[in-house]
Design an enzyme around this catalytic site. Structure first.
Site, short mmCIF file in Angstrom:
data_model
loop_
_atom_site.label_atom_id
_atom_site.label_comp_id
_atom_site.label_asym_id
_atom_site.label_seq_id
_atom_site.Cartn_x
_atom_site.Cartn_y
_atom_site.Cartn_z
N HIS A 55 -0.39 4.46 -3.07
CA HIS A 55 0.97 4.68 -3.14
C HIS A 55 1.94 3.31 -3.13
O HIS A 55 0.98 1.93 -3.19
CB HIS A 55 1.13 5.84 -2.04
CG HIS A 55 1.53 5.53 -1.17
ND1 HIS A 55 2.39 4.20 0.40
CD2 HIS A 55 0.04 4.99 0.13
CE1 HIS A 55 1.35 3.86 0.96
NE2 HIS A 55 0.65 5.10 1.15
N ALA A 56 2.77 2.89 -2.56
CA ALA A 56 3.19 1.96 -2.90
C ALA A 56 3.11 0.61 -2.32
O ALA A 56 2.44 -0.15 -2.65
CB ALA A 56 4.86 2.01 -2.50
#
Length: 93
Positions: free
Chosen positions: A15-16
């Site tokens: 994810h980010a």
């Protein structure tokens, strides 16, 4: 060219935050660095490209580095993935 396969163990996948860490690690090198997931290959130096892959827990990915610092680049990226708990501390062959 150096190629390595990895199995993602992180519950949230890439994810980010871990994507940013991988992109930052890759950006330090002159080699061309690519990540492949589900037959799609993108530039590991592009945060948007990495996020569009949607790598989830349990995914198998491949990373390739090509250039004069390819071995050092692969080592740094592997270390970044271990640090972010994306993979176990060993590399799948």
């Amino acid at each position: 060219m150096v190629n390595e396969a990895f199995h993602i163990i992180a519950e949230t996948g890439i994810h980010a935050r871990p994507a940013v860490m991988l992109v930052q690690a890759a950006a330090k090198f002159s080699s061309e660095i690519k990540i492949t997931y589900r037959d799609k290959t993108v530039n590991l130096k592009s945060i948007m490209a990495v996020l569009t892959l949607g790598v989830t827990q349990g995914a198998d990915i491949a990373i390739s580095c090509e250039g004069e610092d390819e071995v050092t680049a692969m080592d740094a990226i592997t270390q970044a993935m271990v640090k972010e708990a994306l993979i176990d501390s060993h590399v799948e062959e």
